[in-house]
Write an enzyme that holds these catalytic residues in place. Sequence first.
Site, mmCIF file in Angstrom:
data_model
loop_
_atom_site.group_PDB
_atom_site.id
_atom_site.type_symbol
_atom_site.label_atom_id
_atom_site.label_comp_id
_atom_site.label_asym_id
_atom_site.label_seq_id
_atom_site.Cartn_x
_atom_site.Cartn_y
_atom_site.Cartn_z
ATOM 1 N N ASP A 87 38.720 51.350 38.230
ATOM 2 C CA ASP A 87 38.803 52.418 39.230
ATOM 3 C C ASP A 87 38.063 51.981 40.489
ATOM 4 O OD1 ASP A 87 38.777 54.704 40.750
ATOM 5 O OD2 ASP A 87 37.859 55.991 39.228
ATOM 6 N N HIS A 109 45.027 29.652 35.408
ATOM 7 C CA HIS A 109 44.598 29.921 34.036
ATOM 8 C C HIS A 109 43.460 28.987 33.625
ATOM 9 C CE1 HIS A 109 44.732 31.672 30.157
ATOM 10 N NE2 HIS A 109 45.998 31.996 30.166
#
Length: 451
Positions: A396, A164
Amino acid sequence: MEGEAATVTVLEHCKVSPAPDGVPVTSLHLPFFDLLWLTFHPLGRLILYDFPHSTNHFIQKTVPILKTSLSLALKNFTPLAGKLLIPSDADSNADCLIRYSDGDSVSVTFAECNGDVNHFFGGHARDADVLKPLATPISSTSLFAIQVTVFPNRAISIGIMNSHVVADGNTVFNFIRAWASIAKRLCSSDIVSTEDYMIPDYDRSSIKDPYGLGTMIMKSLGPLIKQVQIKESSVPRARATFVLTESKIQALKKTVLAKRPELSYVSSFTVTCAYLWTCFAKSRYNVEKEKHRLDEPQNFGFVMDCRARLDPPLPNSYFGNCLVPCIAAQTGRVMAGDEGLEAAAEVLGNAIAVKLKEGPLHDSEKWMEQFAGLMRGEWSIGIAGSPKLDYYNNIDFGWGKPLKFEFVNETLSLSRCKDSKMDIEIGVILPEAEMDEFSTLFIQGLRDLDG
């Protein structure tokens, strides 16, 4: 909750470096926005796609495209392949840095799984750790790791594990979108462009630290940095996916405002969190039956992206973390009571409203104290993810839209729903007994909204 035995077999482990034709960011100073996450465990995300091809097709056709596209994407995101450098003395004037050197790379694992896809990614209650074999852990100095797992003739999963410290959800999403966009274009032999993603912005010069938070954070967290790890639970846990539809969210808003018309800030996010908070609180109380704890504080934490709210603002393409913590607290007695929903919506709304009115850095000098209080609290929960990041419609790789998006190890996560941009998909991990109770409360509570 037991599923069929499944085996994940490693097909290849390799290192992928940024393409050499880029201009690498070799050294990246970490402002306090990044330092806040020094002791936070790595985050794992999994994206599942339909893949009606064999393992041989995966190895010969898919793997080369994924390697090439990853290398091309990394040339604009070189810090992801770098190393975290922390000064040995937290009191020193040395900065925490992410440093990229020529030859640094991202660890990538290609694997095959012979298990049932639904056993791993179905929304039903199942073992909380079922997804762990699909995501490669990162080392103490590494910042990013990827695992791509094929379920032969059925599906393919992309696993991303990141520190993070290097990036928040917005930055990770932008990187995955870049990688997917390039991979899709390579699949179709199109010329790769950057129209589908943002080139990251690394300029930190305008970020101000009026309260010396960077120094304060290093002094407070420095001794704990090497202890970062995900706490393993000895209690059997389950994970499940729930959906909160737009109509139910609006019904929750209507219920809250009918009982608390004076509230100044009531949003889809606050009522969603309020409803989940009450379900968590009631399920825990119903299982444990410990009434003596009802007057202890319960804490609900979340973060707000403040790129656009800083003065001067940062671009949405800013690389790194730009999150401010928001923490709401209420007693278990109130949360488990008849007015828990409205009370939760009020304190959650107030936590956001003060940031919007006073600025995102309001009370920032108290953040470390608030975090300490959160850790000391008898009960606390935080949110991973955001419904603003649309994984289902924007990531995608050439295989169509994802079938499922999940976090690997977070107690509570939110994302935009696969079937509707206005619905919210909720990932939950709880002890098994609490999961049964939570599911009952969640479903029944929504039925009660219909009167």
